[in-house]
Design an enzyme around this catalytic site. Sequence first.
Site, PDB file in Angstrom:
ATOM      1  N   GLU A 163       0.808  -1.222   0.000  1.00 53.88           N
ATOM      2  CA  GLU A 163       0.000   0.000   0.000  1.00 53.88           C
ATOM      3  C   GLU A 163       0.842   1.274   0.000  1.00 53.88           C
ATOM      4  OE1 GLU A 163      -2.874  -0.538   3.157  1.00 53.88           O
ATOM      5  OE2 GLU A 163      -3.823  -2.217   2.132  1.00 53.88           O
ATOM      6  N   GLU A 177      -4.931  -8.566  -1.450  1.00 52.32           N
ATOM      7  CA  GLU A 177      -5.471  -8.476  -0.086  1.00 52.32           C
ATOM      8  C   GLU A 177      -6.876  -7.884  -0.177  1.00 52.32           C
ATOM      9  OE1 GLU A 177      -2.931  -6.679   2.991  1.00 52.32           O
ATOM     10  OE2 GLU A 177      -4.714  -5.646   3.767  1.00 52.32           O
TER      11      GLU A 177
END
Length: 557
Positions: A222, A341
């Site tokens: 991220e 994810e």
Amino acid sequence: MMMMMMMMMMMMKRREFGNLEWLLYGMIILVLFSLGGVHQCNGGSLMGNEVVVMVDGKVAVAKTDNEFICATVDWWPQEKCDYGTCSWGSASLLNLNLSSKILANAVKEFSPLKLRLGGTLQDKVIYSVGNTREPCTSFVKNSSEMFGFTQGCLPQSRWDELNDFFRKTGAVVVFGLNALNGRVPMQDGSVGGPWNSTNAVALIRYTVNKGYKIHGWELGNELSGNGIGTRISANQYAADVITLKSIINEIYKNSTVKKPLVIAPGGFFDAAWLGKLINQTKANSLDVISHHIYNLGPGVDEHLIDKILDPKYLDGEESVFRNLQRILRSSGSSAKAWVGEAGGAYNSGRNLVTNSFVFSFWYLDQLGMASKYDTKTYCRQSLIGGNYGLLNTTTFKPNPDYYSALLWYRLMGRNVLETSFNSTNKIRAYAHCARKSRGITVLLVNLEGNRTSQVYINSRVFHSKKVTKLGRRRSSFHHHKISRARRHVRYEYHVTAKDANLRSQTMLLNNNTLEVDSNGNIPKLKPIKVKSHKPIFIKPFSIVFVHIPYFHALACK
């Protein structure tokens, strides 16, 4: 009266089908009526909601990995808390009880289960292997630190223990590397400078020397686009991916272990940022584009169930899958799309929602939608830990979504088939070639809470003919004759919540409770046999997997 109602239904459906499909639909209704397949009550009115699902078995529209089902194991320590609730317990890579029989059996059932090791804190982990001189300390909660914790460490002994567990359970492993090493903080909140790969090289080299099998090395978590906590520019990320690729090529060149995939960036979809990364790495440097999904918002949201049951909200994520597929195709890159994810609701999910029966509506719809757009792997956050684990954090017993994942794995093959149907979007339908068996498997999800639907599965196969003088291509429908289909049997797996409670953490399969035995063994998933001429009855707020072995699909040969 019955005939009039059927004709009205046909006229209503004409808008949703082409002329030929409309004609076929009418024929199906008439045949079903003549065979008693349309049930009557209250003096001849139709009972329930009639749904005809058309499956085009001529060609596959997409193809998944064999290990499409994937789950994550995170780094969060037990001090990780959200909204006053601490839901992680001992579920970290550093302290998870690897001797649990239920845990081992749960992973083994997939043979294999793909595991993605990583998460937010992976970019604050050092690896105590080889000649690493930094002290190996645990994560410590500190609100002044990025991500709320100090730097942590993976001891060499723990890496050995984890790999022993992976070997025994047959897991396919993807490891997320720390991508923040060597970075310099910038005034705009981003970080600059090249990735310092020294510690990662030590871990990769140790892993290869020990003969540990790693399916893929993923760079960062991220940090793409706007990032979470901080961000890295697409240009710099591309340079770092190329560095990782050269490291892997060098270390694995004389190894008998299969060369692993290079995966990045493990962040949220950002078309412009990803476009730059793909264009600068498409010369065989990047194997997988991974992205994350938390489209339901924060776990504290009290309206999560409303969102899960709203077809329009579920459809909102389709544009992400479609746009990523378009970017990859137009770029000429050989990279494949993964969901690296997906927990639905961020900040650890919500207890009795993201770990209960109702979440299977979101999860299975996501699997169906993602596979349709050529997503090769879908990693659920998490295998264990937080309020969205497939397994209970304390007891290790499976939550409902574990069984949903296992049913998908057992029944849905790699080849994805196109479906269309005449129902509202409260019924979700996805079809694949059956896994390791003849025919197809259809997944039906009923978001309607007040009505049972009767579903009929028919094949739609177009046979191309010569183009006429008018330039129109003739086509013909192929469908199973119901009278002949009476000789066949299909296998149905009806999934419901215990006591019809959507927040229940107990799932029923064909009205039987799914639970592990005293030895920690996962229960058998047994179908019911149904004569093929009968409709599929899908109850309110339920899910059905239907294996149809007699369904002839060219794409499934």
